[in-house]
Design an enzyme around this catalytic site. Structure first.
Site, PDB file in Angstrom:
ATOM      1  N   ASP A 108     -44.336 -57.832  84.706  1.00 44.30           N
ATOM      2  CA  ASP A 108     -42.995 -57.381  84.320  1.00 44.30           C
ATOM      3  C   ASP A 108     -42.555 -57.940  82.970  1.00 44.30           C
ATOM      4  OD1 ASP A 108     -42.571 -60.012  84.941  1.00 44.30           O
ATOM      5  OD2 ASP A 108     -41.032 -59.652  86.463  1.00 44.30           O
TER       6      ASP A 108
ATOM      7  N   GLU B 112     -42.355 -61.213  82.123  1.00 44.17           N
ATOM      8  CA  GLU B 112     -41.864 -62.588  82.154  1.00 44.17           C
ATOM      9  C   GLU B 112     -42.985 -63.574  81.816  1.00 44.17           C
ATOM     10  OE1 GLU B 112     -40.005 -63.353  85.891  1.00 44.17           O
ATOM     11  OE2 GLU B 112     -38.236 -62.124  85.426  1.00 44.17           O
TER      12      GLU B 112
ATOM     13  N   GLN C 162     -28.777 -70.490  61.618  1.00 45.02           N
ATOM     14  CA  GLN C 162     -27.545 -69.877  62.127  1.00 45.02           C
ATOM     15  C   GLN C 162     -26.638 -70.997  62.646  1.00 45.02           C
ATOM     16  OE1 GLN C 162     -27.843 -66.296  64.515  1.00 45.02           O
ATOM     17  NE2 GLN C 162     -29.974 -66.000  63.899  1.00 45.02           N
TER      18      GLN C 162
ATOM     19  N   HIS D   3     -32.921 -77.142  58.358  1.00 48.70           N
ATOM     20  CA  HIS D   3     -32.301 -76.554  57.161  1.00 48.70           C
ATOM     21  C   HIS D   3     -30.963 -77.220  56.871  1.00 48.70           C
ATOM     22  CE1 HIS D   3     -31.820 -73.565  54.056  1.00 48.70           C
ATOM     23  NE2 HIS D   3     -30.648 -73.212  54.538  1.00 48.70           N
TER      24      HIS D   3
ATOM     25  N   LYS E 239     -28.384 -71.191  42.757  1.00 45.53           N
ATOM     26  CA  LYS E 239     -28.588 -70.054  43.653  1.00 45.53           C
ATOM     27  C   LYS E 239     -27.248 -69.622  44.232  1.00 45.53           C
ATOM     28  CE  LYS E 239     -30.613 -70.650  47.712  1.00 45.53           C
ATOM     29  NZ  LYS E 239     -31.681 -70.838  48.716  1.00 45.53           N
TER      30      LYS E 239
ATOM     31  N   ARG F  84     -25.711 -66.917  46.929  1.00 48.87           N
ATOM     32  CA  ARG F  84     -26.020 -65.933  47.966  1.00 48.87           C
ATOM     33  C   ARG F  84     -24.956 -64.842  47.949  1.00 48.87           C
ATOM     34  NH1 ARG F  84     -29.501 -65.211  51.739  1.00 48.87           N
ATOM     35  NH2 ARG F  84     -30.439 -67.260  51.374  1.00 48.87           N
TER      36      ARG F  84
END
Length: 285
Positions: free
Chosen positions: A33, A35, A93, A125, A187, A189
């Protein structure tokens, strides 16, 4: 005992050698399935005081493997569970991009924290993401390892970071190499996928340049920076990064821009993983 996720088998083996600890046999399976199942039967057969799960979370499946392996070694009786994330996926994130969006790094950290006593991660990061773990994760700086594969005959080298935020990383690599200057590009963004690079004032004509960053994802920013160097009569250009994600056509972009060689570590196991972070992790353990 060292327990490896499927995406980090080389760095786990290297860490086992550094620490002189056994490397567990691990089983990875997938049910019909879809998993996943990641298991560590070796741990159940031994009296293990400390189990060290080593797994870069380069995919959603890899995140689930970490949770399963943590649970497996605890179920098998390990007294202490240490989780090493050589590369932490979703680590960029670290904030909500707009109303209604999650802070994904926090959500992932909370999930990992439930199954472990301690977390270590390499060159996140943003180091602030370590505070999302409970207790706080330990950030390991392995940037000095990037000096090892560089040619010994660099000509009046400049160690250059793509932005001011990464200049300390460039300085670390320069110091480990033992010679050279450092500088950075400005830089800006413009969007989630578009970045503008403004040249710095560093003189690069006929000098070898080592462009250094924590992670290379698509290579767009890095290749643009290298292109600016080419316009200034740069000598050889080498690219180094701790996390060689190198998604999609990143290698092609960098090669077309004039990069002679790419050197990364084994936090993400790629063709360009020229040096291991295992000694840096071992020092912390």
């Amino acid at each position: 005992m060292i327990v490896s996720g499927s995406s980090s088998q080389a760095v786990a083996a290297a860490l086992a050698r550094e620490l002189e600890e056994p490397l567990a046999a691990v089983e990875y399976d997938r049910f019909p399935d879809g998993e996943l199942l990641a298991a560590a039967p070796d741990v159940a057969d031994r009296d293990v005081e400390r189990a060290i799960v080593v797994a870069s979370t380069t995919s959603s499946d890899a995140h689930l493997e970490v949770l399963q392996l943590q649970d497996a070694v605890r179920e098998a009786g390990a007294d202490e569970v240490v989780t090493v994330l050589p590369y932490m996926g979703y680590g960029r994130q670290d904030k909500a991009f707009e109303a209604g969006h999650p802070i994904s790094a926090r959500a992932v950290a909370r999930a990992v924290s439930t199954g472990t006593d301690r977390v270590l991660t390499v060159n996140p990061h943003e180091e602030s993401i370590c505070d999302f773990f409970e207790p706080s994760a330990t950030a390991i700086d392995a940037a000095d390892r990037l000096a090892n594969p560089l040619p010994a005959d660099l000509e009046d080298p400049v160690f250059l970071s793509p932005d001011a935020g990464a200049v300390e990383l460039a300085e670390t690599v320069r110091d480990a190499y033992g010679a050279g200057a450092t500088d950075y590009f400005e830089k800006t963004r413009l969007s989630g996928t578009e970045v503008e690079i403004s040249p710095s004032d560093v003189a690069v004509a006929d000098r070898d340049v080592v462009v250094t960053d924590d992670i290379i994802a698509t290579g767009s920013t890095m290749s643009e920076a290298v292109g600016v160097l080419g316009e200034r009569g740069v000598g050889r250009v080498f690219v180094t990064c701790v996390h060689p994600l190198l998604a999609r056509d990143a290698v092609t972009k960098l090669s077309r821009a004039g990069v002679e060689a790419i050197y990364g570590t084994d936090t993400i196991e790629r063709q360009y993983s020229a040096v291991s972070v295992a000694p840096s992790i071992a020092d912390e353990l």
